[in-house]
Design a protein around this motif. Structure first.
Motif, PDB file in Angstrom:
ATOM      1  N   VAL A   1       3.636  -3.242  -8.895  1.00 42.62           N
ATOM      2  CA  VAL A   1       2.923  -2.012  -8.541  1.00 42.62           C
ATOM      3  C   VAL A   1       3.519  -0.778  -9.229  1.00 42.62           C
ATOM      4  O   VAL A   1       2.768   0.086  -9.702  1.00 42.62           O
TER       5      VAL A   1
ATOM      6  N   ARG B   1       0.831  -1.207   0.000  1.00 43.12           N
ATOM      7  CA  ARG B   1       0.000   0.000   0.000  1.00 43.12           C
ATOM      8  C   ARG B   1       0.866   1.257   0.000  1.00 43.12           C
ATOM      9  O   ARG B   1       0.520   2.257  -0.645  1.00 43.12           O
TER      10      ARG B   1
ATOM     11  N   LEU C   1      -8.606   0.030  -7.108  1.00 40.41           N
ATOM     12  CA  LEU C   1      -7.421  -0.672  -6.602  1.00 40.41           C
ATOM     13  C   LEU C   1      -7.762  -1.405  -5.303  1.00 40.41           C
ATOM     14  O   LEU C   1      -8.322  -0.819  -4.385  1.00 40.41           O
TER      15      LEU C   1
ATOM     16  N   VAL D   1      -4.816   8.255  -5.000  1.00 38.28           N
ATOM     17  CA  VAL D   1      -4.494   7.498  -3.790  1.00 38.28           C
ATOM     18  C   VAL D   1      -4.691   8.426  -2.599  1.00 38.28           C
ATOM     19  O   VAL D   1      -3.982   9.423  -2.455  1.00 38.28           O
TER      20      VAL D   1
ATOM     21  N   ALA E   1       1.074   7.709  -7.201  1.00 37.32           N
ATOM     22  CA  ALA E   1      -0.153   8.501  -7.283  1.00 37.32           C
ATOM     23  C   ALA E   1       0.014   9.649  -8.275  1.00 37.32           C
ATOM     24  O   ALA E   1       1.100  10.210  -8.433  1.00 37.32           O
TER      25      ALA E   1
ATOM     26  N   LEU F   1       1.832  -0.139 -12.458  1.00 36.90           N
ATOM     27  CA  LEU F   1       0.380  -0.218 -12.377  1.00 36.90           C
ATOM     28  C   LEU F   1      -0.322   0.697 -13.379  1.00 36.90           C
ATOM     29  O   LEU F   1      -1.228   0.268 -14.098  1.00 36.90           O
TER      30      LEU F   1
ATOM     31  N   LEU G   1       1.783   2.500  -3.364  1.00 38.53           N
ATOM     32  CA  LEU G   1       0.782   3.204  -4.145  1.00 38.53           C
ATOM     33  C   LEU G   1       0.972   4.713  -4.065  1.00 38.53           C
ATOM     34  O   LEU G   1       0.728   5.429  -5.037  1.00 38.53           O
TER      35      LEU G   1
ATOM     36  N   PRO H   1      -5.541  -3.409  -2.981  1.00 37.97           N
ATOM     37  CA  PRO H   1      -4.312  -3.999  -2.452  1.00 37.97           C
ATOM     38  C   PRO H   1      -4.579  -4.736  -1.154  1.00 37.97           C
ATOM     39  O   PRO H   1      -5.518  -4.399  -0.415  1.00 37.97           O
TER      40      PRO H   1
END
Length: 348
Positions: free
Chosen positions: A259, A160, A210, A173, A167, A262, A163, A212
């Motif tokens: 990730v 996480r 998303l 995010v 962003a 992504l 992420l 996760p």
């Protein structure tokens, strides 16, 4: 046809976690009984009509403990319940915990690959009495405001935290770590004024949701995305996918190591977002919607019993080997400490 007794340890008058009901509690002090209550409501409108509820444990073909956290991190209160000891071979659990080891056969929302056995476990999902009322199906917009979104705590797992690094204006995010704990105890009215509408609006404006992993490999967002009709992007290497859903038709899987790629992966699949999202909603309706929850819970428990290779009295003992893992042992000790601190009882 199976006769099913649905129960929660919090319903037992002897359960030490019972507390006086707060007059302001919108759920009349029954939050921890929420899973049991929701499955009973589902049974009342079950379109299949294949299984029935009973109240007598002797009469029941299955006894299912539907729990939302009061059972202990490792199902301590359920494992010590007299029905489990007397009816071990027909007892199952529905558990939404992040760390639970499968000491009992049943459905686990955060089932890890290392704990999966077709004769003991299935992957479950998440239930709450205070579900976000704004997470409901919405038609796809002609143009998405966001490529993807994640609104939640970023401190629960390193994946996480990654992420936040990727962003952008297209990939939203939002870190809720600062008020995550407070949010758990907000009343539905407080959530309705602020968090719930914003959370749902952000997902509805996104092509992808998303999902996760957190402290456990499962994610409640996955099922919320399916309910809304948005394609879930599953980022969890350790999670066991529920077996009935056609995941290839309704989701995208991204490995935890990928990730950083992504945004690129989702841009390549943007043309499929609506198709995948509508398929996700269809799968949710078939297997997770309120009317069918009870039926598929029973079907999963029956399938586990049919595929059982060892008597549960033996198979359950084999689960203790997972405590060799220092991570599990630490959480197991923490669970004992929490129970003792709250109730001055040591439950192993």
């Amino acid at each position: 046809m199976a006769k099913v007794l649905l129960y929660s340890v919090t319903q037992d008058p002897a359960f030490p976690g019972r507390e006086p009901v707060d007059p302001a509690d919108p759920h009349d002090g029954k939050f921890m009984q929420g899973a049991q209550m929701l499955f009973e409501q589902s049974a009342a409108v079950d379109p299949f009509g294949a299984h029935t509820l009973v109240n007598d444990p002797d009469e029941a073909d299955l006894i299912v403990f539907a729990e939302l956290g009061a059972e202990g991190l490792f199902s301590e209160w359920v494992r010590h319940h007299p029905w489990v000891r007397k009816y071990r071979e027909k007892t199952f659990i529905f558990d939404v915990g992040d760390f639970t080891l499968p000491f009992l056969p049943g459905l686990y929302a955060s089932l890890r690959k290392g704990y999966h056995s077709s004769g003991r476990t299935r992957t479950g999902y998440y239930l709450r009495l205070d579900e976000n009322p704004h997470v409901e199906f919405r038609p796809h917009p002609s143009e998405y405001k966001h490529l993807a979104c994640f609104v939640g705590s970023l401190i629960n797992h390193p994946v996480r935290a990654q992420l936040k690094r990727i962003a952008s204006e297209r990939l939203i995010v939002e870190d809720t770590s600062d008020f995550a704990q407070r949010m758990l105890y907000m009343s539905p009215e407080e959530k309705e004024r602020d968090f719930w509408p914003r959370y749902a609006d952000t997902m509805a404006a996104s092509a992808f949701a998303l999902c996760p992993r957190g402290r456990g490999p499962g994610s409640i967002r996955l099922f919320e995305a399916m309910r809304m009709g948005r394609c879930p992007v599953i980022i969890s290497d350790e999670w066991v996918y529920p077996h009935r859903v056609d995941w290839s038709s309704c989701s995208i899987t991204v490995s935890e190591a990928d990730v950083p790629k992504l945004a690129e992966i989702l841009e390549r699949n943007l043309h499929r977002a609506k198709e995948l999202g509508l398929a996700a909603r269809s799968e949710w309706e078939k297997y997770y919607s309120p009317a069918v929850r009870f039926h598929w819970l029973v079907e999963d428990c029956l399938a586990i019993r049919q595929e059982r290779q060892l008597p549960e009295a033996i198979a359950g003992l084999l689960t203790w080997r997972h405590l060799i893992n220092k991570f599990n042992l630490r959480w197991y000790a923490m669970s004992k400490k929490q129970i003792y601190k709250a109730h001055r009882r040591l439950v192993l």
